[in-house]
Scaffold this active site. Structure first.
Site, PDB file in Angstrom:
ATOM      1  N   TYR A  64       0.827  -1.217   0.000  1.00  0.00           N
ATOM      2  CA  TYR A  64       0.000   0.000   0.000  1.00  0.00           C
ATOM      3  C   TYR A  64       0.861   1.268   0.000  1.00  0.00           C
ATOM      4  CZ  TYR A  64      -4.293  -2.553   0.000  1.00  0.00           C
ATOM      5  OH  TYR A  64      -5.332  -3.365  -0.410  1.00  0.00           O
ATOM      6  N   GLN A 101     -15.419   2.772  -6.610  1.00  0.00           N
ATOM      7  CA  GLN A 101     -14.725   1.628  -5.989  1.00  0.00           C
ATOM      8  C   GLN A 101     -13.250   1.973  -5.815  1.00  0.00           C
ATOM      9  OE1 GLN A 101     -16.110  -2.292  -8.036  1.00  0.00           O
ATOM     10  NE2 GLN A 101     -16.499  -0.669  -9.510  1.00  0.00           N
ATOM     11  N   HIS A 119     -15.019   1.371  -1.324  1.00  0.00           N
ATOM     12  CA  HIS A 119     -13.881   0.510  -0.953  1.00  0.00           C
ATOM     13  C   HIS A 119     -12.814   1.266  -0.154  1.00  0.00           C
ATOM     14  CE1 HIS A 119     -14.929  -2.518  -4.419  1.00  0.00           C
ATOM     15  NE2 HIS A 119     -15.747  -2.601  -3.403  1.00  0.00           N
ATOM     16  N   CYS A 127      -7.243   1.749  13.004  1.00  0.00           N
ATOM     17  CA  CYS A 127      -6.846   0.610  13.830  1.00  0.00           C
ATOM     18  C   CYS A 127      -7.424  -0.676  13.244  1.00  0.00           C
ATOM     19  CB  CYS A 127      -7.324   0.816  15.275  1.00  0.00           C
ATOM     20  SG  CYS A 127      -6.787  -0.527  16.367  1.00  0.00           S
ATOM     21  N   CYS A 152      -1.441   1.423  16.775  1.00  0.00           N
ATOM     22  CA  CYS A 152      -2.529   2.271  17.278  1.00  0.00           C
ATOM     23  C   CYS A 152      -2.106   2.925  18.601  1.00  0.00           C
ATOM     24  CB  CYS A 152      -3.781   1.412  17.477  1.00  0.00           C
ATOM     25  SG  CYS A 152      -5.155   2.309  18.203  1.00  0.00           S
ATOM     26  N   GLY A 192     -15.418   2.062 -16.463  1.00  0.00           N
ATOM     27  CA  GLY A 192     -14.113   1.463 -16.156  1.00  0.00           C
ATOM     28  C   GLY A 192     -14.111   0.444 -15.044  1.00  0.00           C
ATOM     29  N   THR A 193     -15.054  -0.496 -15.107  1.00  0.00           N
ATOM     30  CA  THR A 193     -15.090  -1.543 -14.085  1.00  0.00           C
ATOM     31  C   THR A 193     -15.435  -2.877 -14.726  1.00  0.00           C
ATOM     32  OG1 THR A 193     -16.092  -2.285 -12.008  1.00  0.00           O
ATOM     33  CG2 THR A 193     -17.435  -0.806 -13.372  1.00  0.00           C
ATOM     34  N   SER A 194     -14.768  -3.945 -14.235  1.00  0.00           N
ATOM     35  CA  SER A 194     -14.909  -5.258 -14.870  1.00  0.00           C
ATOM     36  C   SER A 194     -16.155  -6.006 -14.414  1.00  0.00           C
ATOM     37  CB  SER A 194     -13.658  -6.111 -14.584  1.00  0.00           C
ATOM     38  OG  SER A 194     -13.522  -6.301 -13.190  1.00  0.00           O
ATOM     39  N   GLU A 220     -13.416  -2.857 -22.439  1.00  0.00           N
ATOM     40  CA  GLU A 220     -13.775  -4.182 -22.971  1.00  0.00           C
ATOM     41  C   GLU A 220     -15.119  -4.611 -22.376  1.00  0.00           C
ATOM     42  OE1 GLU A 220     -11.194  -6.525 -19.552  1.00  0.00           O
ATOM     43  OE2 GLU A 220     -10.270  -6.063 -21.484  1.00  0.00           O
TER      44      GLU A 220
HETATM   45  C1  BJW Z   1     -10.985   1.053 -19.004  1.00  0.00           C
HETATM   46  C2  BJW Z   1      -9.850   1.799 -19.286  1.00  0.00           C
HETATM   47  C3  BJW Z   1     -10.067   3.058 -19.809  1.00  0.00           C
HETATM   48  C4  BJW Z   1      -9.172  -0.011 -18.476  1.00  0.00           C
HETATM   49  N1  BJW Z   1     -11.310   3.476 -20.039  1.00  0.00           N
HETATM   50  N2  BJW Z   1     -12.207   1.474 -19.265  1.00  0.00           N
HETATM   51  C5  BJW Z   1     -21.512 -12.379  -4.726  1.00  0.00           C
HETATM   52  C6  BJW Z   1     -21.085 -13.306  -5.673  1.00  0.00           C
HETATM   53  C7  BJW Z   1     -19.760 -13.725  -5.700  1.00  0.00           C
HETATM   54  C8  BJW Z   1     -18.841 -13.261  -4.772  1.00  0.00           C
HETATM   55  C9  BJW Z   1     -19.259 -12.353  -3.836  1.00  0.00           C
HETATM   56  C10 BJW Z   1     -20.580 -11.919  -3.824  1.00  0.00           C
HETATM   57  N3  BJW Z   1     -20.719 -11.021  -2.818  1.00  0.00           N
HETATM   58  C11 BJW Z   1     -19.520 -10.858  -2.214  1.00  0.00           C
HETATM   59  C12 BJW Z   1     -18.610 -11.652  -2.797  1.00  0.00           C
HETATM   60  C13 BJW Z   1     -17.167 -11.751  -2.392  1.00  0.00           C
HETATM   61  C14 BJW Z   1     -16.290 -10.640  -2.915  1.00  0.00           C
HETATM   62  C15 BJW Z   1     -16.327 -10.693  -4.435  1.00  0.00           C
HETATM   63  O1  BJW Z   1     -17.009  -9.933  -5.092  1.00  0.00           O
HETATM   64  N4  BJW Z   1     -15.553 -11.583  -5.002  1.00  0.00           N
HETATM   65  C16 BJW Z   1     -15.488 -11.728  -6.451  1.00  0.00           C
HETATM   66  C17 BJW Z   1     -14.053 -11.378  -6.902  1.00  0.00           C
HETATM   67  C18 BJW Z   1     -15.910 -13.117  -6.851  1.00  0.00           C
HETATM   68  N5  BJW Z   1     -16.709  -9.330  -2.404  1.00  0.00           N
HETATM   69  C19 BJW Z   1     -16.311  -8.895  -1.239  1.00  0.00           C
HETATM   70  O2  BJW Z   1     -15.612  -9.582  -0.500  1.00  0.00           O
HETATM   71  C20 BJW Z   1     -16.791  -7.514  -0.818  1.00  0.00           C
HETATM   72  N6  BJW Z   1     -17.359  -7.626   0.484  1.00  0.00           N
HETATM   73  C21 BJW Z   1     -18.552  -8.160   0.692  1.00  0.00           C
HETATM   74  O3  BJW Z   1     -19.311  -8.460  -0.203  1.00  0.00           O
HETATM   75  O4  BJW Z   1     -18.849  -8.312   2.012  1.00  0.00           O
HETATM   76  C22 BJW Z   1     -20.008  -9.064   2.384  1.00  0.00           C
HETATM   77  C23 BJW Z   1     -19.954  -9.233   3.881  1.00  0.00           C
HETATM   78  C24 BJW Z   1     -21.082  -8.929   4.631  1.00  0.00           C
HETATM   79  C25 BJW Z   1     -21.031  -9.085   6.019  1.00  0.00           C
HETATM   80  C26 BJW Z   1     -19.849  -9.521   6.644  1.00  0.00           C
HETATM   81  C27 BJW Z   1     -18.728  -9.815   5.894  1.00  0.00           C
HETATM   82  C28 BJW Z   1     -18.780  -9.671   4.484  1.00  0.00           C
HETATM   83  C29 BJW Z   1     -15.606  -6.551  -0.686  1.00  0.00           C
HETATM   84  C30 BJW Z   1     -14.874  -6.366  -1.955  1.00  0.00           C
HETATM   85  C31 BJW Z   1     -13.639  -5.487  -1.724  1.00  0.00           C
HETATM   86  C32 BJW Z   1     -12.815  -5.326  -2.993  1.00  0.00           C
HETATM   87  N7  BJW Z   1     -11.562  -4.755  -2.643  1.00  0.00           N
HETATM   88  C33 BJW Z   1     -10.661  -4.327  -3.724  1.00  0.00           C
HETATM   89  C34 BJW Z   1      -9.343  -3.799  -3.084  1.00  0.00           C
HETATM   90  C35 BJW Z   1      -9.583  -2.405  -2.494  1.00  0.00           C
HETATM   91  C36 BJW Z   1      -8.358  -1.834  -1.870  1.00  0.00           C
HETATM   92  C37 BJW Z   1      -7.217  -1.688  -2.840  1.00  0.00           C
HETATM   93  O5  BJW Z   1      -7.289  -0.897  -3.801  1.00  0.00           O
HETATM   94  O6  BJW Z   1      -6.220  -2.378  -2.650  1.00  0.00           O
HETATM   95  O7  BJW Z   1     -11.286  -3.308  -4.508  1.00  0.00           O
HETATM   96  S1  BJW Z   1     -10.280  -5.627  -4.902  1.00  0.00           S
HETATM   97  C38 BJW Z   1     -10.317  -4.569  -6.322  1.00  0.00           C
HETATM   98  O8  BJW Z   1     -11.439  -4.919  -7.164  1.00  0.00           O
HETATM   99  C39 BJW Z   1     -10.601  -3.150  -5.779  1.00  0.00           C
HETATM  100  C40 BJW Z   1     -11.547  -2.613  -6.823  1.00  0.00           C
HETATM  101  O9  BJW Z   1     -12.273  -1.522  -6.316  1.00  0.00           O
HETATM  102  C41 BJW Z   1     -12.382  -3.821  -7.155  1.00  0.00           C
HETATM  103  C42 BJW Z   1     -13.090  -3.734  -8.490  1.00  0.00           C
HETATM  104  O10 BJW Z   1     -12.179  -3.699  -9.551  1.00  0.00           O
HETATM  105  P1  BJW Z   1     -12.467  -2.784 -10.823  1.00  0.00           P
HETATM  106  O11 BJW Z   1     -12.491  -1.377 -10.420  1.00  0.00           O
HETATM  107  O12 BJW Z   1     -13.640  -3.306 -11.550  1.00  0.00           O
HETATM  108  O13 BJW Z   1     -11.106  -2.997 -11.664  1.00  0.00           O
HETATM  109  P2  BJW Z   1     -10.746  -4.140 -12.734  1.00  0.00           P
HETATM  110  O14 BJW Z   1      -9.278  -4.125 -12.896  1.00  0.00           O
HETATM  111  O15 BJW Z   1     -11.356  -5.433 -12.387  1.00  0.00           O
HETATM  112  O16 BJW Z   1     -11.451  -3.633 -14.072  1.00  0.00           O
HETATM  113  C43 BJW Z   1     -11.054  -2.444 -14.727  1.00  0.00           C
HETATM  114  C44 BJW Z   1     -11.846  -2.316 -16.017  1.00  0.00           C
HETATM  115  O17 BJW Z   1     -11.535  -1.062 -16.604  1.00  0.00           O
HETATM  116  C45 BJW Z   1     -11.523  -3.392 -17.060  1.00  0.00           C
HETATM  117  O18 BJW Z   1     -12.736  -4.034 -17.476  1.00  0.00           O
HETATM  118  C46 BJW Z   1     -10.904  -2.619 -18.211  1.00  0.00           C
HETATM  119  O19 BJW Z   1     -11.293  -3.112 -19.486  1.00  0.00           O
HETATM  120  C47 BJW Z   1     -11.429  -1.232 -17.992  1.00  0.00           C
HETATM  121  N8  BJW Z   1     -10.533  -0.167 -18.481  1.00  0.00           N
HETATM  122  N9  BJW Z   1      -8.733   1.047 -18.930  1.00  0.00           N
HETATM  123  C48 BJW Z   1     -12.357   2.634 -19.777  1.00  0.00           C
HETATM  124  N10 BJW Z   1      -9.014   3.859 -20.124  1.00  0.00           N
END
Ligand code: BJW
Length: 247
Positions: A64, A101, A119, A127, A152, A192-194, A220
């Site tokens: 980080y 996000q 996020h 903490c 902390c 811009g999200t997958s 994409e």
């Molecule tokens: C362009 C471009 C340009 C490029 N122009 N476009 C239901 C079903 C299945 C699983 C789950 C579910 N519910 C929950 C889950 C589990 C899990 C999950 O979703 N897992 C899946 C991977 C299967 N979710 C969680 O755990 C979440 N929590 C939760 O649901 O809690 C429930 C709960 C309740 C009560 C108690 C306990 C739990 C939390 C998810 C947290 C995600 N964290 C991260 C890290 C954040 C910190 C950090 O930055 O380090 O968040 S992971 C990462 O992915 C980050 C992002 O915000 C997130 C999304 O990614 P994003 O933004 O979509 O990026 P990419 O790279 O995937 O896509 C980019 C896109 O841009 C691409 O498509 C490119 O083509 C495009 N692009 N250039 C336009 N110029």
């Protein structure tokens, strides 16, 4: 590029925008799941879960800290700016909510106001002990913690970045506000999200079921493409200003 028809958004409409890593890609911040993305280079389970932090908090802080340092050198781009223009266009009569996000704070630096960071924010620290009041008191922190895990001041537990890791819930108050807005918006625009990570990947369904015009701008076709009524493929910095008639 062929000239795009602009979206007929009226100042009195209600708009929810969801952004992901793709909107910041052209500012030089890597995405997660593309070729060369963060989760291709690094193990998400080791670096972005509470279990990974418990096992090796210093390694997580190094990851980080490197990102903090890199993001500080990046600037908001034309897509971030276009959303600021849209928000000010709607300011008097309409409703505008930006749900991001991203943890990079580039929307705030561009000037967006009504924003929910579901996020978290990489420039905040809190903490890691849920029994400590410090858990609820994130503070601004731009320091780099490369050599030592910060502790902390209240309970002595390791501090952690104030971001949401896999398996952790989104702040229920934020999620409540998002769900309320999704149920009453005229437009839902994802940029811009997958569509891989929930709950954000499911927002389009909620908005679409409630009657919103659902629009996707992405480089994409993503996982949840079937739920969008309109898809504009290409770079956000070109497509978004064109769709909003700002180019
Ligand atoms: C362009 C471009 C340009 C490029 N122009 N476009 C239901 C079903 C299945 C699983 C789950 C579910 N519910 C929950 C889950 C589990 C899990 C999950 O979703 N897992 C899946 C991977 C299967 N979710 C969680 O755990 C979440 N929590 C939760 O649901 O809690 C429930 C709960 C309740 C009560 C108690 C306990 C739990 C939390 C998810 C947290 C995600 N964290 C991260 C890290 C954040 C910190 C950090 O930055 O380090 O968040 S992971 C990462 O992915 C980050 C992002 O915000 C997130 C999304 O990614 P994003 O933004 O979509 O990026 P990419 O790279 O995937 O896509 C980019 C896109 O841009 C691409 O498509 C490119 O083509 C495009 N692009 N250039 C336009 N110029």
């Amino acid at each position: 590029m062929k000239r795009l028809k602009t979206l007929p958004i009226h100042p009195g409409d209600s708009v929810v925008v969801l952004t992901g890593a793709g909107i910041s890609a052209e500012s030089g911040i890597p995405t997660f799941r593309e070729k060369g993305g963060l989760w291709e280079k690094y193990d998400a389970y080791k670096l972005a879960t509470p279990e990974g932090f418990k096992t090796d908090p210093l390694r997580v802080w190094q990851f980080y800290s490197e990102r903090r340092e890199a993001i500080q050198k990046c600037e908001p781009n034309a897509a971030h700016q276009a959303l600021v223009s849209l928000e000010s266009y709607m300011a008097k009569k309409g409703e505008f909510l930006l749900v991001t996000q991203n943890v990079d704070a580039l929307h705030q630096r561009a000037g967006s106001k009504n924003i929910l960071e579901i996020h978290g924010n990489i420039f905040r620290t809190r903490c890691s002990n849920p029994d400590c009041e410090g858990w609820y008191q994130p503070f601004e922190d731009t320091d780099l913690h490369m050599d030592e895990v910060p502790k902390c001041k209240i309970c002595g537990a390791p501090l952690r970045p104030d971001v949401v890791w896999f398996g952790e819930p989104i702040d229920p108050m934020l999620e409540f506000r998002v769900q309320q807005a999704l149920r009453s918006c005229d437009y839902f625009i994802a940029i811009g999200t997958s569509g891989t990570v929930y709950p954000a990947a499911g927002y389009v369904q909620t908005a679409g079921d409630a009657g919103a015009r659902t629009v996707l701008i992405n480089a994409e076709a993503p996982h949840n493409i079937a739920f969008f009524k309109e898809f504009y493929q290409g770079p956000a910095t070109k497509i978004l200003p064109a769709l909003l008639g700002l180019d």
